[in-house]
Design a protein around this motif. Sequence first.
Motif, PDB file in Angstrom:
ATOM      1  N   VAL A   1       0.810  -1.218   0.000  1.00 11.77           N
ATOM      2  CA  VAL A   1       0.000   0.000   0.000  1.00 11.77           C
ATOM      3  C   VAL A   1       0.841   1.265   0.000  1.00 11.77           C
ATOM      4  N   ASN A   2       2.126   1.148   0.310  1.00  8.17           N
ATOM      5  CA  ASN A   2       2.961   2.326   0.422  1.00  8.17           C
ATOM      6  C   ASN A   2       4.350   2.003  -0.123  1.00  8.17           C
ATOM      7  N   ASP A   3       4.636   2.454  -1.324  1.00  8.07           N
ATOM      8  CA  ASP A   3       5.922   2.156  -1.956  1.00  8.07           C
ATOM      9  C   ASP A   3       7.096   2.927  -1.346  1.00  8.07           C
ATOM     10  N   GLU A   4       6.827   3.764  -0.348  1.00  6.95           N
ATOM     11  CA  GLU A   4       7.922   4.472   0.315  1.00  6.95           C
ATOM     12  C   GLU A   4       8.738   3.538   1.202  1.00  6.95           C
ATOM     13  N   TYR A   5       8.142   2.429   1.590  1.00  9.74           N
ATOM     14  CA  TYR A   5       8.812   1.485   2.480  1.00  9.74           C
ATOM     15  C   TYR A   5       9.343   0.292   1.699  1.00  9.74           C
ATOM     16  N   PHE A   6      10.265  -0.410   2.328  1.00  9.86           N
ATOM     17  CA  PHE A   6      10.679  -1.708   1.827  1.00  9.86           C
ATOM     18  C   PHE A   6       9.682  -2.749   2.318  1.00  9.86           C
ATOM     19  N   TYR A   7       9.615  -3.879   1.599  1.00  6.68           N
ATOM     20  CA  TYR A   7       8.723  -4.970   1.970  1.00  6.68           C
ATOM     21  C   TYR A   7       9.506  -6.271   2.057  1.00  6.68           C
ATOM     22  N   PHE A   8       9.127  -7.083   3.023  1.00 11.71           N
ATOM     23  CA  PHE A   8       9.617  -8.450   3.122  1.00 11.71           C
ATOM     24  C   PHE A   8       8.695  -9.305   2.276  1.00 11.71           C
TER      25      PHE A   8
ATOM     26  N   VAL B   1      12.370 -18.206  -2.169  1.00  7.79           N
ATOM     27  CA  VAL B   1      13.296 -17.078  -2.064  1.00  7.79           C
ATOM     28  C   VAL B   1      12.699 -16.032  -1.143  1.00  7.79           C
ATOM     29  N   HIS B   2      13.563 -15.413  -0.357  1.00 11.53           N
ATOM     30  CA  HIS B   2      13.165 -14.317   0.527  1.00 11.53           C
ATOM     31  C   HIS B   2      13.816 -13.040   0.029  1.00 11.53           C
ATOM     32  N   PHE B   3      13.070 -11.959   0.105  1.00 14.55           N
ATOM     33  CA  PHE B   3      13.588 -10.666  -0.325  1.00 14.55           C
ATOM     34  C   PHE B   3      13.151  -9.572   0.631  1.00 14.55           C
ATOM     35  N   ILE B   4      13.946  -8.531   0.657  1.00 18.37           N
ATOM     36  CA  ILE B   4      13.500  -7.225   1.122  1.00 18.37           C
ATOM     37  C   ILE B   4      13.642  -6.337  -0.098  1.00 18.37           C
ATOM     38  N   TRP B   5      12.502  -5.874  -0.593  1.00 20.96           N
ATOM     39  CA  TRP B   5      12.440  -5.114  -1.834  1.00 20.96           C
ATOM     40  C   TRP B   5      11.778  -3.758  -1.621  1.00 20.96           C
ATOM     41  N   GLY B   6      12.225  -2.810  -2.406  1.00 21.57           N
ATOM     42  CA  GLY B   6      11.596  -1.506  -2.516  1.00 21.57           C
ATOM     43  C   GLY B   6      11.675  -1.092  -3.970  1.00 21.57           C
ATOM     44  N   CYS B   7      11.191   0.112  -4.282  1.00 19.91           N
ATOM     45  CA  CYS B   7      11.297   0.593  -5.659  1.00 19.91           C
ATOM     46  C   CYS B   7      11.501   2.091  -5.661  1.00 19.91           C
ATOM     47  N   GLN B   8      11.947   2.589  -6.792  1.00 19.70           N
ATOM     48  CA  GLN B   8      12.277   4.005  -6.903  1.00 19.70           C
ATOM     49  C   GLN B   8      11.074   4.861  -7.253  1.00 19.70           C
TER      50      GLN B   8
ATOM     51  N   ASN C   1       2.388 -13.772  -2.035  1.00 18.31           N
ATOM     52  CA  ASN C   1       3.718 -13.262  -1.702  1.00 18.31           C
ATOM     53  C   ASN C   1       3.814 -12.877  -0.230  1.00 18.31           C
ATOM     54  N   HIS C   2       2.665 -12.620   0.368  1.00 17.74           N
ATOM     55  CA  HIS C   2       2.580 -12.242   1.779  1.00 17.74           C
ATOM     56  C   HIS C   2       3.500 -11.049   2.093  1.00 17.74           C
ATOM     57  N   PRO C   3       3.343  -9.913   1.375  1.00 11.57           N
ATOM     58  CA  PRO C   3       4.228  -8.776   1.619  1.00 11.57           C
ATOM     59  C   PRO C   3       4.006  -8.179   3.001  1.00 11.57           C
ATOM     60  N   ILE C   4       5.104  -7.917   3.695  1.00  9.65           N
ATOM     61  CA  ILE C   4       5.039  -7.290   5.015  1.00  9.65           C
ATOM     62  C   ILE C   4       5.803  -5.976   4.937  1.00  9.65           C
ATOM     63  N   GLU C   5       5.093  -4.891   5.198  1.00  7.41           N
ATOM     64  CA  GLU C   5       5.685  -3.562   5.156  1.00  7.41           C
ATOM     65  C   GLU C   5       6.700  -3.411   6.288  1.00  7.41           C
ATOM     66  N   LEU C   6       7.894  -2.987   5.936  1.00 11.69           N
ATOM     67  CA  LEU C   6       8.954  -2.817   6.930  1.00 11.69           C
ATOM     68  C   LEU C   6       9.071  -1.337   7.282  1.00 11.69           C
TER      69      LEU C   6
ATOM     70  N   ASP D   1      15.166  -5.201  11.164  1.00 15.77           N
ATOM     71  CA  ASP D   1      16.177  -6.058  11.804  1.00 15.77           C
ATOM     72  C   ASP D   1      15.703  -7.501  11.922  1.00 15.77           C
ATOM     73  N   SER D   2      14.454  -7.680  12.296  1.00 16.19           N
ATOM     74  CA  SER D   2      13.893  -9.023  12.458  1.00 16.19           C
ATOM     75  C   SER D   2      13.889  -9.790  11.137  1.00 16.19           C
ATOM     76  N   ARG D   3      13.424  -9.164  10.082  1.00 13.87           N
ATOM     77  CA  ARG D   3      13.351  -9.833   8.769  1.00 13.87           C
ATOM     78  C   ARG D   3      14.737 -10.052   8.169  1.00 13.87           C
ATOM     79  N   LEU D   4      15.623  -9.109   8.375  1.00 11.76           N
ATOM     80  CA  LEU D   4      16.987  -9.258   7.886  1.00 11.76           C
ATOM     81  C   LEU D   4      17.656 -10.459   8.555  1.00 11.76           C
ATOM     82  N   HIS D   5      17.485 -10.575   9.847  1.00 11.00           N
ATOM     83  CA  HIS D   5      18.031 -11.720  10.592  1.00 11.00           C
ATOM     84  C   HIS D   5      17.405 -13.028  10.086  1.00 11.00           C
TER      85      HIS D   5
END
Length: 183
Positions: A8-15, A61-68, A128-133, A140-144
């Motif tokens: 819902v908000n492309d300003e954040y990264f998503y898991f 595959v796991h990602f933390i993604w954002g966009c420009q 995809n179960h996107p979780i807004e970070l 930190d939790s998702r990165l770990h």
Amino acid sequence: MGRKYQIVNDEYFYFLTFTTVYWLDIFSREIYSQILIDSLRYCQREKGLKIGAFCVMPSHVHFIWGCQEQGTLSGIIRDFKKYTSNRILKEIQLHPQERRREWLLWMRERAAKKNSRNKNYQFWQQHNHPIELNTNDKIDSRLHYIHNNPVEAGLVYEATAWKYSSASAYAGRESLLDLIYLT
């Protein structure tokens, strides 16, 4: 799908997690993992994808993604999944050393028959179960979680030893992809 699992908000990264149908171990083969990496590089270069972290496991595959640009992350996800699905399936069909070819194609065909969105084969599970970070604790939790996934699965003893992961980049070593550091 509830708002909790939507972009819902492309300003954040998503898991995000992309999983193969039936959790089949596709990415245990180097050639298929390389298709993913090449596609990620393309999305970074041509579509404005920002990668904060990644880990390619045998079946997901796991990602933390954002966009420009605002409103494009969902499109990048769609295009990435469609391209990698088609490309990997083509490689399975053509690769002479793929001993599991008939079985893999049968499983993907079976999955497609259960999903009206697919005609012949389905490669990725739909969700995809996107979780807004949106907090440092979530990041930190998702990165770990991402970096320790191969360790928890018993594939390596330390996270930086897994080739298809950003853990080594966060430890100051070389990475397969250009990353945006989140910490």
